[in-house]
Enzyme design. Structure first.
Site, PDB file in Angstrom:
ATOM      1  N   HIS A 361       0.817  -1.232   0.000  1.00  0.00           N
ATOM      2  CA  HIS A 361       0.000   0.000   0.000  1.00  0.00           C
ATOM      3  C   HIS A 361       0.840   1.267   0.000  1.00  0.00           C
ATOM      4  O   HIS A 361       0.350   2.330   0.378  1.00  0.00           O
ATOM      5  CB  HIS A 361      -0.909   0.043   1.232  1.00  0.00           C
ATOM      6  CG  HIS A 361      -1.942  -1.025   1.268  1.00  0.00           C
ATOM      7  ND1 HIS A 361      -3.227  -0.825   0.820  1.00  0.00           N
ATOM      8  CD2 HIS A 361      -1.875  -2.301   1.673  1.00  0.00           C
ATOM      9  CE1 HIS A 361      -3.917  -1.943   0.973  1.00  0.00           C
ATOM     10  NE2 HIS A 361      -3.109  -2.860   1.494  1.00  0.00           N
ATOM     11  N   LYS A 549      -8.061  13.720   4.848  1.00  0.00           N
ATOM     12  CA  LYS A 549      -7.160  12.571   4.761  1.00  0.00           C
ATOM     13  C   LYS A 549      -6.159  12.700   5.908  1.00  0.00           C
ATOM     14  O   LYS A 549      -6.132  13.724   6.576  1.00  0.00           O
ATOM     15  CB  LYS A 549      -6.419  12.556   3.420  1.00  0.00           C
ATOM     16  CG  LYS A 549      -5.787  13.918   3.051  1.00  0.00           C
ATOM     17  CD  LYS A 549      -5.190  13.921   1.664  1.00  0.00           C
ATOM     18  CE  LYS A 549      -6.221  14.005   0.567  1.00  0.00           C
ATOM     19  NZ  LYS A 549      -6.417  12.766  -0.181  1.00  0.00           N
ATOM     20  N   ARG A 550      -5.332  11.668   6.141  1.00  0.00           N
ATOM     21  CA  ARG A 550      -4.298  11.806   7.152  1.00  0.00           C
ATOM     22  C   ARG A 550      -3.365  12.967   6.800  1.00  0.00           C
ATOM     23  O   ARG A 550      -3.220  13.320   5.621  1.00  0.00           O
ATOM     24  CB  ARG A 550      -3.493  10.506   7.252  1.00  0.00           C
ATOM     25  CG  ARG A 550      -4.191   9.448   8.039  1.00  0.00           C
ATOM     26  CD  ARG A 550      -4.412   9.869   9.473  1.00  0.00           C
ATOM     27  NE  ARG A 550      -3.184   9.828  10.227  1.00  0.00           N
ATOM     28  CZ  ARG A 550      -2.912   8.947  11.174  1.00  0.00           C
ATOM     29  NH1 ARG A 550      -3.797   8.019  11.510  1.00  0.00           N
ATOM     30  NH2 ARG A 550      -1.754   8.966  11.818  1.00  0.00           N
ATOM     31  N   LYS A 555       1.143  14.289   1.089  1.00  0.00           N
ATOM     32  CA  LYS A 555      -0.231  14.581   0.651  1.00  0.00           C
ATOM     33  C   LYS A 555      -0.418  16.083   0.374  1.00  0.00           C
ATOM     34  O   LYS A 555      -1.340  16.490  -0.283  1.00  0.00           O
ATOM     35  CB  LYS A 555      -1.242  14.091   1.684  1.00  0.00           C
ATOM     36  CG  LYS A 555      -1.276  12.558   1.831  1.00  0.00           C
ATOM     37  CD  LYS A 555      -2.265  12.132   2.900  1.00  0.00           C
ATOM     38  CE  LYS A 555      -2.196  10.645   3.250  1.00  0.00           C
ATOM     39  NZ  LYS A 555      -2.945   9.779   2.321  1.00  0.00           N
ATOM     40  N   THR A 659      -8.492   6.521  -1.605  1.00  0.00           N
ATOM     41  CA  THR A 659      -9.836   5.969  -1.765  1.00  0.00           C
ATOM     42  C   THR A 659     -10.862   7.069  -1.500  1.00  0.00           C
ATOM     43  O   THR A 659     -11.986   6.994  -1.975  1.00  0.00           O
ATOM     44  CB  THR A 659     -10.089   4.791  -0.800  1.00  0.00           C
ATOM     45  OG1 THR A 659      -9.579   5.156   0.495  1.00  0.00           O
ATOM     46  CG2 THR A 659      -9.366   3.540  -1.287  1.00  0.00           C
ATOM     47  N   LYS A 663     -14.617   8.160  -3.291  1.00  0.00           N
ATOM     48  CA  LYS A 663     -15.856   8.487  -2.559  1.00  0.00           C
ATOM     49  C   LYS A 663     -16.394   9.837  -3.028  1.00  0.00           C
ATOM     50  O   LYS A 663     -17.610  10.021  -3.208  1.00  0.00           O
ATOM     51  CB  LYS A 663     -15.598   8.505  -1.047  1.00  0.00           C
ATOM     52  CG  LYS A 663     -15.268   7.127  -0.480  1.00  0.00           C
ATOM     53  CD  LYS A 663     -14.661   7.188   0.927  1.00  0.00           C
ATOM     54  CE  LYS A 663     -13.980   5.844   1.240  1.00  0.00           C
ATOM     55  NZ  LYS A 663     -13.025   5.923   2.359  1.00  0.00           N
TER      56      LYS A 663
HETATM   57  C1  26Q Z   1       3.240  -0.098  10.580  1.00  0.00           C
HETATM   58  C2  26Q Z   1       4.140  -0.472  11.572  1.00  0.00           C
HETATM   59  C3  26Q Z   1       4.174   0.198  12.793  1.00  0.00           C
HETATM   60  C4  26Q Z   1       3.285   1.235  13.013  1.00  0.00           C
HETATM   61  C5  26Q Z   1       2.382   1.599  12.022  1.00  0.00           C
HETATM   62  C6  26Q Z   1       2.378   0.944  10.804  1.00  0.00           C
HETATM   63  C7  26Q Z   1       1.425   1.352   9.757  1.00  0.00           C
HETATM   64  C8  26Q Z   1       0.081   1.493  10.043  1.00  0.00           C
HETATM   65  C9  26Q Z   1      -0.806   1.896   9.069  1.00  0.00           C
HETATM   66  C10 26Q Z   1       1.847   1.600   8.459  1.00  0.00           C
HETATM   67  C11 26Q Z   1       0.948   1.991   7.479  1.00  0.00           C
HETATM   68  C12 26Q Z   1      -0.387   2.144   7.777  1.00  0.00           C
HETATM   69  C13 26Q Z   1      -1.393   2.575   6.796  1.00  0.00           C
HETATM   70  C14 26Q Z   1      -1.166   2.839   5.539  1.00  0.00           C
HETATM   71  C15 26Q Z   1      -2.222   3.307   4.650  1.00  0.00           C
HETATM   72  O1  26Q Z   1      -3.323   3.622   5.063  1.00  0.00           O
HETATM   73  N1  26Q Z   1      -1.950   3.376   3.337  1.00  0.00           N
HETATM   74  C16 26Q Z   1      -2.936   3.804   2.380  1.00  0.00           C
HETATM   75  O2  26Q Z   1      -3.615   2.660   1.901  1.00  0.00           O
HETATM   76  C17 26Q Z   1      -4.711   3.021   1.090  1.00  0.00           C
HETATM   77  C18 26Q Z   1      -5.449   1.749   0.728  1.00  0.00           C
HETATM   78  O3  26Q Z   1      -4.725   1.018  -0.202  1.00  0.00           O
HETATM   79  C19 26Q Z   1      -4.246   3.788  -0.132  1.00  0.00           C
HETATM   80  O4  26Q Z   1      -5.384   4.226  -0.835  1.00  0.00           O
HETATM   81  C20 26Q Z   1      -3.386   4.981   0.265  1.00  0.00           C
HETATM   82  O5  26Q Z   1      -2.829   5.588  -0.889  1.00  0.00           O
HETATM   83  C21 26Q Z   1      -2.283   4.533   1.212  1.00  0.00           C
HETATM   84  O6  26Q Z   1      -1.566   5.656   1.688  1.00  0.00           O
END
Ligand code: 26Q
Length: 814
Positions: A361, A549-550, A555, A659, A663
């Site tokens: 991702h 978004k985050r 971004k 995503t 929406k």
């Molecule tokens: C991993 C290890 C330790 C702490 C946190 C994490 C961690 C947690 C969440 C790493 C990444 C995430 C989330 C990532 C994320 O939301 N990515 C998004 O995924 C979406 C669905 O595919 C995409 O549409 C976005 O582009 C992407 O940024």
């Protein structure tokens, strides 16, 4: 937590009201007269859950006994949103519920609002998992979502007087939670630490400590499919509630230590959505839920068998790894097969490789998880051995393929001091996919290039999607009714490509006007929502322009706020005449990871720009800016349908998919965006003339970077940009304090890693085009209708069908 009682057949509203009364009386212990909205919510939730029970049991039985391979979606996050309305929709009980609660003296909306939103995810990845399990159930595909029931979800966000983000804990289980069914009898033991010894020539892991993984089951009802799948979230409990010996010595803290250690594992969701450092607890969490889930699947598919034939495991279930977070499942399945069931290495490897697939991702190299080998060795010594052996086998395989030594070294899964989880996932599974066309291409060309060269057949794309049930049907009932009217059927809710049937209606002015009226009504409704929730007074006769978004540098919320500041300055200076100003309300919503300094400073800046702009009589009625606190699914469901212009302005090559963009398009917002992630495909489908494109492409970004990027040059070249940055630097948004945003300003002018300054002029320029179109409501709304009509592809049902065909090779239950 409730028990599932007798299943129910369809009911009248009077009967449903009786069921609610019964729940109130026998389960909550209140009479209908004493009941509050919160009581009625819990009672209604339990009543609707009972209606789904029958289909849940049959789906489970068919999943085990049928010969359709199931899907196991392994994800550290499931960002589900509120459940009641969705459950009612899928149980076909929406009208009965509305009537029933009215007959009990309540408004349906108040009951739905009484639900507390579970925040078991950070953002896109977690919400995608939720959309996917909705689609799996709606398509009738047997599936399990497997994850963690965190006690504390993503933090609640507030702002202090200085506009800084303040995080408060989200203890979402403070009130009765009627959806989860805790099943103490289906627990699993998960062990950690200790050492590996040799006994009779065999490796034996002697762990040091264990925790009890107890499943909490959530029903996942399909829309009109009669199928109800399971979301199984694990919670960690201690085996030794008390160490009595210690307790007798009155050392109470010591006595509860093992309990605290065990229960810590499922206590909090990590609020970072990209990673830099490997934290022990995070690895414990990952192993905890993955080990429990794999053992659970064996229990489910080989019930009561001591010596199951696990060579058939990949025919029973295929596991999708949602990013690298569950990748420890690869060595864990190897360990289970070899150590627990006595298979030889090669057999185990064959089964393992067939069982797993990996979705990536990200494109940010720092977000690919790498674990220190020492940490894995301490926590999971047997797994580290297995990983080393996998790596040896991998090196031999690369050599046999003729991969040169230097390349093979770059590809190492195990480097001697660390383990690269993305590489382990790529080698250890059958398929790897990115989440949008551009992203999958960049994975092949850049991030995982060597792997793609060595294993080209493993790589594929599945473009993300969103569920039309939650994000159109429930979030936007006005538009849903209009679509149904336009198409003459409501079948589009489960076959979203039918929206194409609206294309001719974009030429029908009457239809376009009806669309405009729906949008106006949604704006009006959001004004009410914002008043109730945030005490804001919003002018609904302005353009609603949203960026939610985050918060991340890539971004580029900075780009948006600089453009807003520039516009503010232009109005103040009189550079634009009053007649030329298009009134806008700009909404931001974004949480920043608690330790992400520049992200938090950006939030503070937005809040303070908001304060200055909104209180300046010179711009009143022309420009307003709001940083809405605590962006979550509920806010998305309210704000997206009311939005007219959506911002998807990441640096090209950085957003894997997005995503939110889908929406917004589905709800008839126009997008201003870069050629990044799924924007590319959205623009292709809705038509270039119905999308506001600006900014550098991936190739242009790469070239500028290679040529040497100097942000200060762009600052000097565009007076609009210079003025905006000067206002920030000069203290306009910090009561004259020139130091307040110094780190941000210095980053812009000297580093600007994501080239915000280089894209500023193009971004500022396209605003004129946007505003020109907006002044012609009929044309604007015609384009908005075309966005809706051509976005059917972005249904998560289509994503799941792509996974079924390209990766999982399975389908619906017979
Ligand atoms: C991993 C290890 C330790 C702490 C946190 C994490 C961690 C947690 C969440 C790493 C990444 C995430 C989330 C990532 C994320 O939301 N990515 C998004 O995924 C979406 C669905 O595919 C995409 O549409 C976005 O582009 C992407 O940024």
């Amino acid at each position: 937590m409730t028990e599932i009682t007798a299943p129910k057949s369809p009911v009248t509203s009077a009967e449903f009201a009786d069921e609610i009364r019964e729940q109130l009386k026998y389960s909550q212990g209140v009479t209908a007269e004493q009941a509050t909205a919160a009581d009625v919510y819990v009672a209604a939730a339990k009543a609707v859950r009972n209606h789904l029970a029958d289909a849940w049991f049959t789906t489970q039985a068919d999943t085990v006994n049928g010969n359709t391979k199931a899907v196991g979606y392994l994800s550290a996050e499931f960002l589900m949103g509120k459940q009641l309305e969705n459950a009612l929709l899928n149980a076909g009980l929406t009208e009965q519920f509305d009537e029933a609660v009215k007959s009990l003296g309540f408004q349906p909306k108040d009951i739905v609002d009484a639900e507390y939103e579970p925040g078991l995810g950070n953002g896109g990845l977690g919400r995608l998992a939720a959309c996917f399990i909705d689609s799996l159930a709606s398509l009738g595909v047997p599936a399990f979502g497997y994850g963690i029931q965190y006690k504390y979800g993503i933090f609640k966000q507030k702002f202090d007087e200085d506009g800084k983000q303040v995080e408060t804990p989200d203890y979402w289980l403070n009130n009765e939670e009627p959806w989860g069914h805790i099943d103490y009898n289906r627990d699993q033991k998960v062990s950690f630490g200790g050492e590996v010894v040799e006994e009779d020539g065999k490796k034996v892991w002697k762990p040091a400590w264990s925790v009890r993984a107890v499943p909490v089951d959530y029903l996942v009802p399909g829309y009109k499919s009669q199928r109800v799948n399971t979301l199984r979230l694990w919670t960690a409990k201690s085996y030794d509630e008390f160490d009595l010996l210690a307790f007798n010595k009155s050392e109470y803290m010591d006595a509860v230590k093992p309990q605290v250690k065990a229960e810590n594992i499922s206590k909090i969701l990590y609020p970072e959505d990209s990673t830099k450092v490997g934290k022990e607890l995070r690895l414990e969490q990952q192993y905890f839920f993955v080990s429990a889930s794999l053992h659970d699947a064996i229990r489910v598919f080989y019930p009561g068998q001591d010596k199951p034939d696990l060579t058939t495991f990949p025919n029973k279930i295929t596991f999708q790894l949602n990013d690298t977070h569950p990748v420890i499942g690869i060595p864990e399945l190897m360990r289970i097969l070899i150590d627990e069931y006595g298979y030889d290495w090669d057999t185990a490897w064959g089964v393992t490789q067939k069982t797993f697939n990996y979705t990536c991702h990200t494109l940010l190299p720092e977000a690919l998880e790498v674990w220190p080998a020492s940490l894995i060795g301490e926590l999971l010594p047997r797994h580290l051995e297995i990983i080393e052996k996998i790596n040896e086998q991998f090196e031999a395989e690369l050599k046999a393929k003729g991969v040169d030594e230097a390349t093979a070294k770059d590809m190492a899964i195990y480097t001697g001091d660390s383990v690269r989880m993305a590489y382990l996932a790529t080698y250890g599974g059958s398929h790897v996919n990115g989440v949008a066309e551009l992203h999958s291409q960049l994975l092949k060309d850049v991030t995982l290039k060597n792997f793609s060269d060595a294993y080209p057949d493993k790589f594929t794309n599945v473009t993300n999607g969103v569920t039309p049930r939650r994000f159109v049907k429930l979030a936007n009932p006005g538009l849903s009714d209009l679509i149904t009217e336009g198409l003459g059927t409501d079948k589009w809710v489960s076959d979203l490509e039918m929206l194409e049937g609206l294309v001719p209606l974009a030429q029908d002015d009457e239809f376009v006007k009806k669309f405009a009226a729906v949008k106006a009504a949604n704006k009006h409704a959001f004004v009410g929502f914002a008043k109730d929730h945030y005490g804001l007074d919003i002018d609904e006769n302005t353009m609603f322009n949203t960026m939610v978004k985050r918060l991340h540098e890539y971004k580029r919320q900075s780009l948006k706020i600089l453009a807003v500041i520039s516009k503010y300055a232009a109005i103040k200076n009189g550079t634009v005449s009053a007649d030329d100003i298009l009134p806008r309300t700009v909404f931001f919503g974004a949480k920043a990871a608690p330790g992400y300094y520049l992200a938090k400073m950006t939030i503070q800046l937005i809040n303070n720009v908001s304060k200055v702009v909104n209180n300046d009589p010179d711009v009143k009625g022309k420009l307003a800016v709001h940083m809405l606190p605590n962006y979550n699914i509920e806010m998305a469901q309210n704000l997206i349908p009311a939005t007219e212009l959506d911002e998807q302005i990441s640096q090209a090559g950085k957003e894997a998919s997005g995503t939110g963009n889908m929406k917004f398009a589905l709800n008839g917002a126009l997008t201003v965006g870069t050629l990044d992630g799924a924007n590319v495909e959205i623009r292709e489908r809705v038509g270039a003339e119905n999308f506001f494109l600006f900014g550098m492409t991936v190739e242009e970004v790469d070239k500028l970077y290679a040529d040497g990027y100097n942000p200060a040059k762009y600052y000097e070249a565009d007076p609009r940009l210079k003025q905006a940055i000067d206002l920030v630097a000069g203290g306009t948004f910090s009561n004259g304090d020139r130091n307040a945003y110094a780190p941000l300003v210095s980053d812009w002018l000297t580093k600007d890693w994501f080239m915000t300054l280089a894209d500023f002029s193009a971004y500022a320029d396209i605003q004129a085009e946007i505003e020109k179109l907006y002044r012609d409501p009929l044309e604007w709304n015609r384009k908005a209708v075309l966005n809706v009509a051509n976005s059917g592809f972005f249904s998560s049902d289509r994503s799941i069908e792509d996974y079924l065909e390209r990766i999982w090779h399975t389908g619906p239950l017979a």
